[in-house]
Design an enzyme around this catalytic site. Structure first.
Site, mmCIF file in Angstrom:
data_model
loop_
_atom_site.group_PDB
_atom_site.id
_atom_site.type_symbol
_atom_site.label_atom_id
_atom_site.label_comp_id
_atom_site.label_asym_id
_atom_site.label_seq_id
_atom_site.Cartn_x
_atom_site.Cartn_y
_atom_site.Cartn_z
ATOM 1 C CG HIS B 112 -1.996 -1.057 1.149
ATOM 2 N ND1 HIS B 112 -2.881 -1.170 0.098
ATOM 3 C CD2 HIS B 112 -2.294 -2.076 2.002
ATOM 4 C CE1 HIS B 112 -3.674 -2.218 0.311
ATOM 5 N NE2 HIS B 112 -3.335 -2.780 1.460
ATOM 6 C CG ASP B 151 -2.782 -8.389 0.349
ATOM 7 O OD1 ASP B 151 -1.978 -8.710 1.230
ATOM 8 O OD2 ASP B 151 -3.829 -7.739 0.580
#
Lengths: 558, 437
Positions: B112, B151
């Protein structure tokens, strides 16, 4: 007085020690057929003019277990494995008598699938029909919950001469190693038990209630009656004896290297602050990776009698040994011959040595003296390279915390100790290559026996407390007990140390020798959802390998 | 099951002394049971599984890809240098051919973390895969790299970093952004104007099980990879698609992860998220390691594994088939889309509002890229964060063309310093990173 005896492959050595001085030493040839005979001979030498009744203890290092495994003189063992999810059975089967059952526990020790009693009984019947008298029971994560192994044992208990349980072998996690350790333990139990009986009968004659100890692979001793439960611990005690011997013969309280240069191989061991390093999990024997605590040694195929060849424009040393050095009538040139020709030592027949080195000198286009020097240099270099690799490997061992990664101890050897036949001519040059002063201890020819004599009793314990489940396991002791609502890491450490103290006494330790060390001390908050539901506490303590007390710091026994 | 064994490197670093906060999912305990399972299975005793100690990444490694505000040391801790260092170690072992493939089982994660870093978002401070990839390019030459991010959360950081890079294919399979953090990752997010079709987003509906994941792998990801022909395949191996994960809603299993890994056959896998630390991670990780090493993983399963109870509905299967077809069609028409999108523009501007949920920071960013047919195009970033920092950055991409370089250098030289707290200049090919205060 203390008597140390090391029954090696070729020689049986003995050293009699009084007030930490060597009173007498002896060396006889080992009778491979009869161990008792070797013992009798060496003791005869030692006690020729002595009164044996003064003995305080006898420590034996023997090859009995090692030889049984190496020569395949083992019992057939029926294995019952509760392997759970993970590796396929095909990767775990170590003999044709390996059977898999359906129960298992998970990583936290929670029982996921129960034991099927009928399934176990059927396997037991099958073993009986096959005439199998020795059994091993091993569960995945049995170190986290030993209940299932006990349950299976209770089902089959009355049908076997010996049953080894996986969780009793070690507190470490590693199922395949637990399986092979349990297997080996069961496979040599008969032979070892008989050996202990014989020894006790034989030495019992020497005096009333004389404490007898056995040396283990980790360089520690174990009272002989206790050793019957853990025969596998006594394998590979030879290298351990040698390392403990060097420890007792040198002022070795720093990081140090120990080399035992033999005819065929050179054994390398490392000391960190004077403590011999252990294998991270356990020793390997005949392809079996085990959980048997053992001193960390590396054996390389280079020794005084290694065959020297000249092949595609370069000198090749070892790993084969064709026989003794040419100077002693052997068939091939060897590093020993090179050292004789180079004038580094005065042993053997120099003419024969020169004759053996000459063809290599001719083919490499050098004078024979120079070729001999090259062979010597190369031999030293190869050993030094292996030592450096081993140190690098130790310094690069994986760690799992930021603290250890950034602050962890790095080994920087300060001393090189060399024993073995070619120690004298090689030590200095090896010291230069390894950048530390070389030292050749006195009495090195019976170092193994001295090491055995002076080794202290060692043991380790693993405690796992799960405060959410309110249970604590001390697996090597077979303990699984409830814990109170409030149980801290300090409580766990204290409990584990108390139990280790008791265990050490049981194994034959003297109080003053129980030098405890915490090797693992971790506590994790277990969080489920957003709440802390308990603590997972992991403690491992040991009595580290070392010498019995009596020697002052920095003092050697010479 | 006979398989070809591979030599697999394992870089295991559970950081047992680091947590975002005591009860945070990203805490000390996260890989504890994974370690237990890996140790108990004796995986490190296999001849073809070799454990390596992670190295430490350096601030230069970070500055090669990130613009950290005010600087790298202010936004990271040692743990980040180790997890990025672990990924780099994995890469070194593979690129130096010491092993066939490697798995960096490290934490904290990174996907992220975007190009500009004002703080932590989605538990990530720096993007450990991106740092690794640029390290590879710096030390082993330009490479075409494909990242397959498995993910459960859209890897918006990796997407941001590689948005304009035609040499990095970023494919993300994740739970639909309408139902999960960070709320992005839709098929229309398809790459910048110079790199259309090298960002592929595959948002799967909640309750997708093994069948759905493997369907998009076989019918979408593998065909695209075949065309892209990467030199290296990286798996951003998040493990939160698992049916027991506490913060997501998918139904993937340890068997599914292992099979995906076997089919994808990544050169390097790097752990990302995954917070079912007790019921899933131990089994998934053992499955992935065995699959990478070519060892039979058929007996790896969760204690409560029941394929029937987590089977995806027929509706979901149909939805995924349609989705995959749509994305594949979009990808096939990437050239014609570019013409329509770019037209005669010389620059394209993109405005973003970025939320740093972990650190509670908001950022407004304006990103401009030069339209370029010869390279990824130089980029300028004008960013203001709620911390009060206002920065400007000029980024010259890897394998840049002379025009993009000289124009980028000119802009950096002529920017009015008084408007910003910091001005940054990053040149990948020359490995230059400059800050002006």
């Amino acid at each position: 007085m203390i008597l140390g005896i090391d029954v090696g492959g070729t020689h049986t050595d003995a050293a009699l020690i009084e007030n930490f001085k060597i009173k007498k030493k002896a060396k006889v040839l080992t009778n491979e057929i009869s161990l008792m005979d070797s013992l009798l001979n060496v003791m005869g030498e030692i006690f020729r003019d002595e009164d044996s009744l003064d003995l305080k203890r006898i420590v034996l290092s023997t090859t009995i277990s090692t030889n049984a495994i190496v020569q395949g003189k083992t019992e057939r063992v029926g294995l019952i494995l509760a392997s759970g999810p993970g590796l396929p059975p095909s990767a775990l089967k170590i003999n044709n008598d390996t059977h898999f059952i359906s129960g298992y526990v998970n990583h936290r020790g929670i029982e996921i699938a129960g034991i099927d009693h009928d399934e176990v009984s059927q396997i037991c019947e099958h073993f009986k029909k096959e005439g199998i008298e020795h059994a091993g029971i091993v569960g995945k994560f049995s170190t986290r919950n030993l209940k299932q192994e006990i349950e299976v044992r209770d089902i089959i208990n009355n049908n076997f001469k010996h049953i080894s349980l996986g969780h009793r072998m070690s507190g470490h996690l590693n199922f395949p190693r637990r399986v092979s350790t349990t297997y080996l333990n069961a496979a040599i139990s008969d032979l070892y038990t008989n050996f202990v009986k014989e020894i006790s009968k034989f030495l019992g004659k020497s005096g009333p209630k004389l404490p007898i100890y056995i040396l283990k692979a980790d360089g520690g001793t174990l009272e002989i009656d206790k050793s019957v439960e853990y025969p596998a611990q006594t394998i590979l005690s030879g290298p351990a004896a040698s390392i403990m011997g060097i420890l007792s013969l040198t002022d070795c309280r720093k990081d140090a290297i120990a080399l035992d240069i033999g005819g065929t191989t050179t054994d390398i061991a490392i000391f960190a602050d004077g403590i011999p390093l252990l294998e991270p999990l356990g020793v390997t024997i005949e392809g079996h990776k085990t959980l048997i605590r053992g001193l960390r040694t590396k054996s390389i195929g280079i020794g005084g009698d290694s065959r020297v060849k000249y092949e595609s424009n370069s000198i090749v040393i070892g790993p084969e040994r064709d026989g003794p050095a040419a100077a002693f009538g052997g068939p091939s040139p060897t590093p020993t011959d090179a050292m004789i020709v180079a004038g580094l030592t005065n042993i053997g027949d120099k003419e024969k040595a020169t004759a053996a080195i000459s063809p290599i000198a001719r083919r490499s286009g050098r004078p024979v003296h120079e070729a001999a020097k090259m062979i010597f240099d190369l031999t030293c270099q190869k050993i030094a390279t292996s030592v450096k690799e081993m140190i690098e490997e130790i310094n690069n061992r994986p760690v799992y915390t930021i603290h250890e990664l950034l602050e962890g101890k790095k080994l920087i050897p300060q001393v090189l100790n060399v024993v073995g036949g070619p120690a004298e001519p090689m030590a200095e040059h090896l010291g230069k290559l390894l950048e530390c002063p070389a030292h050749i201890p006195e009495h090195a020819e019976v170092a193994n026996a001295i090491g055995a004599a002076l080794a202290r009793t060692t043991t380790e314990l693993t405690l796992l407390a799960d405060t959410e489940r309110k249970t604590m396991t001390i697996v090597e002791e077979g303990l699984q007990i409830p814990i109170p609502n409030v149980f801290s890491r300090e409580d766990a450490l204290k409990t584990c140390k108390e139990k280790l103290f008791e265990r050490s006494l049981k194994m034959g330790a003297k109080k003053e020798d129980i030098d405890m060390e915490t090797i693992e001390d971790q506590e994790f908050n277990m969080v489920r959802g957003f709440y802390t539901t308990g603590k997972n506490i992991r403690i491992k303590v040991q009595v580290k390998p070392g010498l019995i007390t009596g020697l002052g710091k920095g003092q050697t026994i010479c | 099951m006979l398989k070809k064994k591979k030599k697999t490197g394992l870089i295991f670093f559970p950081a047992f002394d680091w947590a975002i906060s005591p009860t945070h999912p990203e805490r000390e305990e996260r890989l504890l049971y994974t370690q237990d399972q890996v140790f108990e299975e004796g995986l490190l005793d296999f001849e073809n599984i070799i454990e390596f100690k992670p190295g430490l990444a350096t601030t230069s490694d970070i500055n090669r890809i990130h613009i950290c505000v005010p600087d790298a040391n202010s936004v990271i801790t040692e743990s980040h240098l180790i997890s990025a260092g672990g990924a780099i170690t994995a890469a070194d072992k593979v690129l130096q051919k010491e092993v066939d493939n490697a798995f960096a089982l490290v934490r904290p994660p990174g996907h992220h973390a975007m190009r500009v870093v004002h703080g932590a978002r989605g538990f990530c401070n720096i993007n450990i895969e991106a740092i690794m990839i640029e390290y590879i390019r710096k030390n082993y030459g330009p490479k075409r790299v494909a990242i397959v991010d498995t993910d459960c959360h859209h890897g918006d950081g990796s997407q941001d970093i590689y948005w304009h890079d035609p040499n990095t294919l970023y494919i993300s399979i994740h739970q639909d952004g309408r139902t999960l953090y960070p709320g992005s990752g839709f098929p229309e997010e398809f790459g910048g104007p110079n790199a259309l079709g090298t960002t592929i987003n595959i948002p799967l509906p909640p309750q997708t099980s093994d069948e759905g994941f493997l369907y998009v792998l076989d019918n979408l990801i593998l065909p695209i990879l075949d065309t892209f022909k990467p030199d290296l395949i990286i798996n951003s191996a998040g493990q939160d698609n698992h049916y027991t994960d506490p913060i997501t809603n998918m139904c993937f299993t340890a068997q599914g992860y292992a099979l995906l890994n076997e089919k994808l056959s990544p050169d390097i896998a790097v752990l990302e998220g995954g917070y079912s630390i007790e019921s899933a991670l131990p089994y998934i990780n053992v499955g992935i390691i065995l699959a990478m090493a070519g060892i039979d993983y058929s007996h790896v399963r969760e204690p409560d594994y029941d394929p029937e109870s987590i089977k995806q509905s027929d509706d979901i299967s149909r939805y995924i088939e349609k989705l995959a077809t749509g994305i594949y069609d979009l990808w096939k028409s990437r050239e014609s889309i570019k013409e329509k999108l770019v037209g005669n523009a010389e620059y394209m501007k993109h405005e973003k509002n970025i939320n740093y949920d972990t650190d509670g920071i908001r950022e407004e960013q304006e990103e401009t890229v030069r339209i370029c047919n010869d390279c990824g195009g130089f980029v300028t970033i004008n960013s203001t964060a709620s911390t009060g920092n206002r920065i400007f950055a000029v980024i010259i991409p890897g394998q840049s063309c002379p025009a993009c370089r000289s124009e980028g250098e000119e802009i950096f030289a002529s920017t009015d310093k008084s408007d910003f707290n910091y001005i940054y200049f990053q040149d990948r090919d020359r490995d230059i990173f400059q800050v002006v205060k």
